[in-house]
Design an enzyme around this catalytic site. Structure first.
Site, mmCIF file in Angstrom:
data_model
loop_
_atom_site.group_PDB
_atom_site.id
_atom_site.type_symbol
_atom_site.label_atom_id
_atom_site.label_comp_id
_atom_site.label_asym_id
_atom_site.label_seq_id
_atom_site.Cartn_x
_atom_site.Cartn_y
_atom_site.Cartn_z
ATOM 1 N N ILE A 12 -2.344 11.568 -1.052
ATOM 2 C CA ILE A 12 -1.524 12.442 -0.190
ATOM 3 C C ILE A 12 -1.633 13.878 -0.681
ATOM 4 C CG2 ILE A 12 0.780 12.934 0.733
ATOM 5 C CD1 ILE A 12 1.466 9.987 0.426
ATOM 6 N N ASP A 31 -2.681 17.733 -12.193
ATOM 7 C CA ASP A 31 -2.920 16.291 -12.039
ATOM 8 C C ASP A 31 -3.522 15.765 -13.333
ATOM 9 O OD1 ASP A 31 -3.561 14.549 -9.091
ATOM 10 O OD2 ASP A 31 -4.007 13.706 -11.050
ATOM 11 N N TYR A 145 10.316 0.830 -9.240
ATOM 12 C CA TYR A 145 9.722 1.995 -8.574
ATOM 13 C C TYR A 145 10.748 2.669 -7.659
ATOM 14 C CZ TYR A 145 7.032 4.558 -5.054
ATOM 15 O OH TYR A 145 6.588 5.510 -4.179
ATOM 16 N N GLU A 273 10.236 -7.386 -1.996
ATOM 17 C CA GLU A 273 9.718 -7.110 -0.647
ATOM 18 C C GLU A 273 10.845 -6.600 0.260
ATOM 19 O OE1 GLU A 273 7.725 -6.052 1.618
ATOM 20 O OE2 GLU A 273 6.254 -7.659 1.371
HETATM 21 N N1 UDP Z 1 0.282 -6.432 1.429
HETATM 22 C C1 UDP Z 1 -0.430 -7.611 1.657
HETATM 23 N N2 UDP Z 1 -1.648 -7.759 1.059
HETATM 24 C C2 UDP Z 1 -2.210 -6.807 0.248
HETATM 25 C C3 UDP Z 1 -1.485 -5.610 0.019
HETATM 26 C C4 UDP Z 1 -0.240 -5.463 0.615
HETATM 27 O O1 UDP Z 1 0.023 -8.488 2.387
HETATM 28 O O2 UDP Z 1 -3.320 -7.005 -0.265
HETATM 29 C C5 UDP Z 1 1.596 -6.240 2.080
HETATM 30 C C6 UDP Z 1 2.730 -6.003 1.090
HETATM 31 O O3 UDP Z 1 3.285 -7.229 0.670
HETATM 32 C C7 UDP Z 1 3.703 -5.185 1.921
HETATM 33 C C8 UDP Z 1 2.797 -4.387 2.848
HETATM 34 O O4 UDP Z 1 1.538 -5.068 2.858
HETATM 35 O O5 UDP Z 1 4.529 -6.017 2.697
HETATM 36 C C9 UDP Z 1 2.600 -2.948 2.414
HETATM 37 O O6 UDP Z 1 2.126 -2.964 1.086
HETATM 38 P P1 UDP Z 1 1.709 -1.631 0.337
HETATM 39 O O7 UDP Z 1 1.325 -2.045 -1.054
HETATM 40 O O8 UDP Z 1 0.723 -0.890 1.145
HETATM 41 O O9 UDP Z 1 3.023 -0.753 0.345
HETATM 42 P P2 UDP Z 1 4.567 -1.070 -0.019
HETATM 43 O O10 UDP Z 1 5.273 -0.925 1.267
HETATM 44 O O11 UDP Z 1 4.664 -2.448 -0.601
HETATM 45 O O12 UDP Z 1 4.859 -0.006 -1.012
#
Ligand code: UDP
Length: 314
Positions: A12, A31, A145, A273
């Site tokens: 970003i 960075d 986080y 989640e």
């Molecule tokens: N996700 C998934 N498979 C992957 C990576 C992510 O199913 O290989 C799912 C994850 O569980 C979440 C969503 O995709 O529900 C977004 O994940 P990401 O890591 O991009 O961002 P988050 O919202 O978790 O920070």
């Protein structure tokens, strides 16, 4: 403006740098290149406003003290951003996202530099069935986080209240697009697009019914830069997203039409989640005149095209 972008060599961050340079501002990037890459800045090296990369860490206070004088605004994006990493090693996330943010704020206070703290939608409790998440929506730190980002937000707002430091908190929703990493720290769009192009399997965590609101990188950067360019926003928290959520199952089908390459695996962090995330971005529109411009379908195509260029020898 003279702007310092922490994390400016990251995904970003480099879009924020691009948006600032396009707007005629001067930009310095700070960075540590742990997730960011020098190549992400290559195209800006000849730009008149680009004042270079300071390679260093927000945990190093002496380095920050040298980088801040003369900066009007700090866009603070440097952070540990991965939910799973924060569960595995909460200390590192704390050091970067809380202590690091404190260090940045102290320099902002000393140098009277405006602080634009880039937080995340991951601080929110799941969306209700009937509407988007606005800035009044309850927060719920389901991972270290999210907790670290909430702590960084609170520190930022405290500097607004206690010291009248101009400071804004931004909560972009899941951002994707070219330059996002395809490994551990990357987002699901980058991971799945990369796997699709390589003919590999796409692994959906859990049943895939969880939803996300995906924001294209350039829309996100316009939002962040706009927030740092306006006065009178201090003390505000502002969201940005597309306003539409999609299940991970649906996203996977958009990226990969071959059903046999999509598999479901047990969720890696089911307790962290968030089942439904969808943004109400009306406050950003009201305060910044911002709105998302790139549809998910268009953004996915742009991301894929960019990665294809890489696959053939970028
Ligand atoms: N996700 C998934 N498979 C992957 C990576 C992510 O199913 O290989 C799912 C994850 O569980 C979440 C969503 O995709 O529900 C977004 O994940 P990401 O890591 O991009 O961002 P988050 O919202 O978790 O920070």
């Amino acid at each position: 403006m003279r702007a310092l972008v922490t994390g400016g060599a990251g995904f970003i961050g480099r879009w924020v740098v691009k948006e600032l340079l396009t707007g005629g501002h001067e930009v310095t990037v700070l960075d540590n290149l742990s997730a960011g890459r020098r190549e992400n800045l290559a195209q800006f090296l000849e730009s008149a406003g680009f004042n270079g990369l300071v390679e260093g860490d927000i945990r190093e206070r002496e380095l920050l003290a040298r980088a801040f004088p003369g900066q009007n605004v700090c866009y603070h994006l440097a952070a540990s951003i991965n939910v799973q990493n924060s569960i595995d090693d909460p200390g590192e996330t704390f050091d970067n996202d809380v202590a690091g943010t404190f260090n940045v704020l102290e320099e902002c206070r000393k140098n009277n530099t405006r602080m634009i703290f880039v937080s995340t939608c991951m601080v929110y409790e799941r969306a209700r069935p009937d509407g988007g998440i606005d800035e009044q929506h309850p927060v719920r730190p389901t991972s270290p986080y999210a907790a670290a980002k909430l702590a960084g937000e609170a520190l930022t707002l405290s500097y607004h209240h206690a010291y009248r430091l101009p400071a804004v908190v931004l909560r972009p929703f899941n951002t994707y697009g070219p330059y996002q990493r395809t490994g551990g720290e990357g987002g699901v769009v980058a991971v799945f697009t990369d796997r699709n192009l390589k003919g590999e399997k796409l692994t959906v965590y859990g049943d895939g019914t969880q939803t996300r609101d995906f924001l294209y990188a350039e829309d996100c950067a316009r939002f962040i830069v706009a927030a740092g360019s306006r006065y009178g926003l201090s003390g505000e928290i502002v969201n940005a997203g597309s306003g539409r959520d999609i299940t991970i199952n649906e996203l996977t089908c958009l990226i990969c039409p071959e059903k046999e390459r999509i598999i479901h695996v047990p969720h890696i962090h089911p307790r962290s989640e968030i089942e439904k995330l969808v943004c109400d971005w009306r406050k950003a529109e009201r305060l910044l005149g911002w709105k998302p411009l790139v549809s998910l379908e268009d953004g996915l195509t742009r991301t894929r095209n960019w990665m294809e260029m890489g696959v053939t020898g970028r």
